[in-house]
Design a protein around this motif. Structure first.
Motif, mmCIF file in Angstrom:
data_model
loop_
_atom_site.group_PDB
_atom_site.id
_atom_site.type_symbol
_atom_site.label_atom_id
_atom_site.label_comp_id
_atom_site.label_asym_id
_atom_site.label_seq_id
_atom_site.Cartn_x
_atom_site.Cartn_y
_atom_site.Cartn_z
ATOM 1 N N UNK A 68 0.847 -1.199 0.000
ATOM 2 C CA UNK A 68 0.000 0.000 0.000
ATOM 3 C C UNK A 68 0.879 1.245 0.000
ATOM 4 N N UNK A 69 1.471 1.574 -1.117
ATOM 5 C CA UNK A 69 2.300 2.783 -1.144
ATOM 6 C C UNK A 69 1.437 4.023 -0.982
ATOM 7 N N UNK A 70 2.071 5.087 -0.518
ATOM 8 C CA UNK A 70 1.364 6.357 -0.434
ATOM 9 C C UNK A 70 1.142 6.880 -1.846
ATOM 10 N N UNK A 71 -0.096 6.813 -2.320
ATOM 11 C CA UNK A 71 -0.403 7.269 -3.677
ATOM 12 C C UNK A 71 -1.524 8.299 -3.600
ATOM 13 N N UNK A 72 -1.223 9.578 -3.825
ATOM 14 C CA UNK A 72 -2.288 10.580 -3.839
ATOM 15 C C UNK A 72 -3.324 10.235 -4.898
ATOM 16 N N UNK A 73 -4.553 10.568 -4.619
ATOM 17 C CA UNK A 73 -5.604 10.268 -5.564
ATOM 18 C C UNK A 73 -6.346 9.006 -5.181
ATOM 19 N N UNK A 74 -7.239 8.564 -6.041
ATOM 20 C CA UNK A 74 -8.166 7.493 -5.669
ATOM 21 C C UNK A 74 -7.667 6.078 -5.915
ATOM 22 N N UNK A 75 -6.397 5.879 -6.367
ATOM 23 C CA UNK A 75 -5.912 4.530 -6.659
ATOM 24 C C UNK A 75 -4.888 4.094 -5.633
ATOM 25 N N UNK A 76 -4.855 2.789 -5.368
ATOM 26 C CA UNK A 76 -4.010 2.263 -4.314
ATOM 27 C C UNK A 76 -2.646 1.808 -4.834
ATOM 28 N N UNK A 77 -2.570 1.288 -6.035
ATOM 29 C CA UNK A 77 -1.339 0.666 -6.520
ATOM 30 C C UNK A 77 -0.830 1.337 -7.780
ATOM 31 N N UNK A 78 0.463 1.102 -8.026
ATOM 32 C CA UNK A 78 1.141 1.748 -9.145
ATOM 33 C C UNK A 78 2.196 0.811 -9.708
ATOM 34 N N UNK A 79 2.283 0.742 -11.038
ATOM 35 C CA UNK A 79 3.410 0.074 -11.696
ATOM 36 C C UNK A 79 3.813 0.907 -12.903
ATOM 37 N N UNK A 80 5.040 0.681 -13.365
ATOM 38 C CA UNK A 80 5.546 1.366 -14.550
ATOM 39 C C UNK A 80 5.689 0.360 -15.683
ATOM 40 N N UNK A 81 5.368 0.815 -16.900
ATOM 41 C CA UNK A 81 5.344 -0.096 -18.040
ATOM 42 C C UNK A 81 6.078 0.551 -19.206
ATOM 43 N N UNK A 82 6.998 -0.198 -19.822
ATOM 44 C CA UNK A 82 7.754 0.272 -20.978
ATOM 45 C C UNK A 82 7.288 -0.475 -22.210
ATOM 46 N N UNK A 83 6.660 0.240 -23.144
ATOM 47 C CA UNK A 83 6.218 -0.349 -24.405
ATOM 48 C C UNK A 83 7.195 -0.073 -25.541
ATOM 49 N N UNK A 84 8.243 0.695 -25.230
ATOM 50 C CA UNK A 84 9.233 1.048 -26.238
ATOM 51 C C UNK A 84 10.615 0.843 -25.648
ATOM 52 N N UNK A 85 11.526 0.340 -26.449
ATOM 53 C CA UNK A 85 12.861 0.051 -25.932
ATOM 54 C C UNK A 85 13.618 1.320 -25.555
ATOM 55 N N UNK A 86 13.316 2.436 -26.221
ATOM 56 C CA UNK A 86 13.989 3.706 -25.947
ATOM 57 C C UNK A 86 13.132 4.527 -24.990
#
Length: 772
Positions: A662-680
């Motif tokens: 449960x990271x501290x995330x402002x706003x209405x969502x609880x979770x977060x991940x980062x996604x890379x769709x491009x190699x650069x």
């Protein structure tokens, strides 16, 4: 030569003040009082005029002995004018069990008499049972009833104090008519209160994270341990002798319920600093400002939270203007500052201030006076039309008003040049970028012209950081002085009791070591005695493979001390989904350097799922979370391990650290991940995927107040693209009006639990741990 003490008291006190040079150390004064009877007689008033007690550093018996002293000697009790007290709460769950105190019978008899004199006979049994347990709350309450000439109190109060609550109720119940005062605290003129930090047990189940549905941030905040509540303190606002009251980090919730009725107070100077996310509604603020009959000065620091779904329930400028009308003929000073750039959707503005016939000092944001924020219309009048001619000093806080009121310099010049403000002597503008040229080095021409006009007319003009009287630590410090250090001591006590108990001088009473004992080896944490190798931050990083919950190879990427590859506990998840997403084709160390702010120590868990969709990544994230649990489990294990135990244990390979559930995330969502769709990623950026919407109680409805217009419900998943760094050109804003790169997102989330995870990681590396 005659003794100095033979001088007339007035002259002796002047000489003594010069000799001590404002360093009236209590021990020094007591030493001088031993020089003779005359010295004692001359110094006793200085010695006893002020008494300081800090429960984070002073034991139960210090408070007990002082109470017994004033009960036995009413002459000494009458000398005390000021109390500076704090941290006297009772936390048996966090304390080490120990034997009960055996208190002298004759002293107990004195306390019994004080209980009855205070009208607390119905609590005598419970008080006498609490005292051997070292509960200091009854002692502080009895002390307040035993000082007949007490005028000023600075107090860091417990969240719960039933004995003090009963005493304060007497302030209201004893006042059966307007001519009868309470038998105690009848000389009290100044009162300054904030909340002490409670002490939590070393580990409680509430610390453990859970993926279960939870209340919203506002619900969790309602029990914020740092907020001052009026639950049992509200009678003080009706105490007739009081003239000055300041309440720091106040949660105004239920103020309207506590302060109902026709009773009034005679408070003339009221200072209120609300804590962040306090829902300061119109009824609650109105109740607080309506109690005083005739305010002379008001300082109000309000925190508007734009992420709160109930943000439009907080008092508007228009409603605040309505609250001030009662005092328009008595107010001499108004100091009001709301959160800068963050506020409710429709805030409104004040009306004409010129009817405030005694107003001399005004400190406020220009948009509060003239409107114009959030697309709202500007006022039809100008500053010269609204401000009263009695004004002597004007301070304008930034930021928004300096931008939306483009002709503000011209309006200020009208004040300076016109004949309508003969007493105006000072104009201060908050240090804001809007006042300066693009290079930030010079004031813009209209403000330089204003400064010159002020100089010509002998009016002080300056641009400086302007702070509300109670709006920040600097403001608190001016009012509280060194007494504010008690708040830091309370925070240290909580941290030490839960994380480093060897630094407690007395674990039964939760007493911190005196500062001069901190270097004593017998009190030192064994972790500090271990050699600490040189720490570096360089291109040399750790990339440790591990098997995820599906059996695929993923990588933990982090920086650490040389030869000690212990993963940091706080982590973010990064998913590579482009067609070439393989470890061999990815410079994971470079991505870490691009993402991680230099002041933080973070771990990035990197997963390779070529062709995966956003939903696939979320499903994988949830599966990984279910398999690995919380990183706080590693903290729990570390705290329970012997100091000589080093991981990995013989015959083991260690454990993959858990995740931040449960990271501290402002706003209405609880979770977060980062996604890379491009190699650069440097050109294309990363997707920031927020998901698992937080549980809401209702559509913008507060249980105790009228419903605010509900904002549109947020989507279950939010996907925004952000560049790695804010200085990268072309990054996409994370939300309307907010520039949020991926690096900014990480910097916003990570510090919330920094002390929790960082201290344990450092200590584990000092011991030589290489795995968890």
């Amino acid at each position: 030569m005659p003794s100095l003490a033979d001088l007339p008291p007035e002259i002796f006190n002047i000489v003594l003040s010069y000799a001590l040079d404002d360093d009236e150390d209590l021990q020094r004064l007591c030493g001088l009082s031993l020089l003779g009877r005359q010295w004692y007689s001359a110094l006793v008033q200085r010695i006893y005029s002020e008494w300081v007690y800090n429960g984070a550093k002073q034991p139960f018996m210090t408070l007990w002995k002082f109470l017994i002293t004033v009960l036995r000697d009413t002459t000494l009790a009458a000398q005390i004018r000021t109390l500076k007290v704090g941290n006297w709460g009772f936390f048996p769950e966090a304390a080490t069990p120990g034997p009960d105190l055996q208190l002298p019978p004759d002293e107990l008899d004195l306390v019994r008499g004080a209980i009855r004199d205070a009208g607390l006979g119905h609590l005598e049994g419970s008080i006498l049972q609490a005292l051997p347990k070292r509960d200091r709350r009854p002692l502080m309450a009895l002390l307040l009833t035993s000082l007949p000439n007490l005028r000023t109190v600075f107090a860091h109060v417990p969240r719960n104090d039933p004995v003090l609550g009963a005493v304060l109720e007497k302030l209201v119940s004893n006042k059966t008519n307007e001519t009868r005062l309470s038998p105690f605290l009848r000389e009290l003129r100044e009162l300054h209160l904030c909340q002490e930090t409670p002490v939590h047990p070393p580990w409680v189940e509430s610390d453990a994270e859970s993926d279960a549905e939870e209340d919203s941030d506002d619900d969790k905040y309602s029990e914020n341990r740092d907020s001052l509540r009026l639950d049992y303190l509200w009678p003080l606002l009706r105490h007739e002798p009081l003239r000055t009251v300041s309440l720091v980090d106040l949660d105004t919730k239920q103020a309207a319920n506590w302060l109902t009725g026709s009773s009034v107070s005679h408070v003339e100077h009221l200072y209120l600093a609300t804590i962040w996310k306090s829902l300061s509604t119109y009824p609650d603020i109105q109740a607080l400002l309506a109690q005083p009959q005739a305010l002379k000065s008001i300082a109000l620091s309000l925190h508007d939270n734009p992420f709160d779904r109930r943000r439009n329930a907080i008092i508007s400028n228009t409603e605040l203007w309505d609250c001030l009308q009662k005092h328009q003929h008595t107010l001499e000073s108004i100091d009001i500052c709301r959160s800068k750039n963050t506020h409710r959707d429709q805030n409104g503005r004040f009306g004409l201030l010129r009817n405030f016939s005694n107003l001399k000092d005004l400190r406020i944001q220009p948009e509060v006076l003239l409107g114009g924020c959030c697309g709202e219309p500007r006022a039809s009048f100008r500053l010269k039309d609204t401000l009263p001619q009695t004004l002597t000093t004007l301070t304008l806080y930034g930021e928004e008003g300096f931008s939306v009121i483009s002709d503000l310099p011209a309006q200020l010049r009208e004040l300076v040049k016109g004949p309508g403000f003969p007493l105006l002597s000072s104009i201060v503008l908050d240090d804001s970028l809007a006042l300066f040229t693009d290079d930030g080095l010079r004031l813009r021409t209209p403000y330089r012209d204003l400064g010159q006009e002020c100089t010509n007319r002998d009016i002080e003009f300056r641009v400086d950081e302007a702070t509300n009287a109670l709006g920040n630590v600097g403001g608190y410090r001016r009012l509280w002085g060194k007494t504010l250090d008690m708040q830091k001591d309370g925070e240290d006590r909580d941290l030490v009791a839960s994380d480093d108990r060897m630094r407690l001088r007395d674990p039964q009473e939760l007493i911190l070591q005196p500062d001069h004992d901190r270097g004593d080896a017998k009190y030192r944490d064994p972790d500090e005695l271990l050699p600490v190798g040189p720490r570096w931050r360089s291109a040399d990083m750790n990339r440790i493979p591990f098997a995820d919950h599906t059996g695929k190879t993923a990588y933990m990427v982090f920086e650490s001390w040389k030869s000690i590859p212990l993963p940091p506990l706080f982590s973010f998840s990064v998913y590579f989904t482009h067609v070439n997403a393989t470890p061999e084709n990815t410079d994971m160390e470079a991505l870490h350097r691009d993402l991680s702010p230099r002041e933080l120590d973070l771990r990035f868990d990197m997963y390779f799922l070529p062709g995966a969709t956003i939903d696939d990544c979320i499903a994988h994230y949830n599966g990984e979370k279910a398999a690995r649990g919380s990183y706080k489990e590693q903290i729990r294990v570390f705290k329970t391990c012997p100091h000589d135990e080093i991981h990995p244990l013989p015959g083991t390979t260690g454990q993959i650290p858990g995740m931040v559930l449960k990271p501290y995330t402002p706003g209405p969502w609880r979770n977060l991940l980062f996604l890379l769709q491009d190699q650069n990623w440097r050109d294309a950026g990363l997707l920031q995927v927020r998901f698992d919407r937080k549980k809401l109680r209702g559509d913008g409805v507060d249980d105790e107040h009228q419903p605010a217009p509900p904002p549109p419900p947020p989507p279950p998943i939010s996907v925004t693209r952000g560049q790695v760094r804010q200085d990268n050109l072309g990054y996409v804003c994370n939300s309307p009006g907010v520039s949020m790169s991926v690096g900014d997102t990480i910097l916003e989330i990570s510090p919330a639990e920094r002390e929790l995870y960082l201290n344990v990681w450092y200590k584990a590396m000092r011991r030589g741990w290489t795995t968890w």
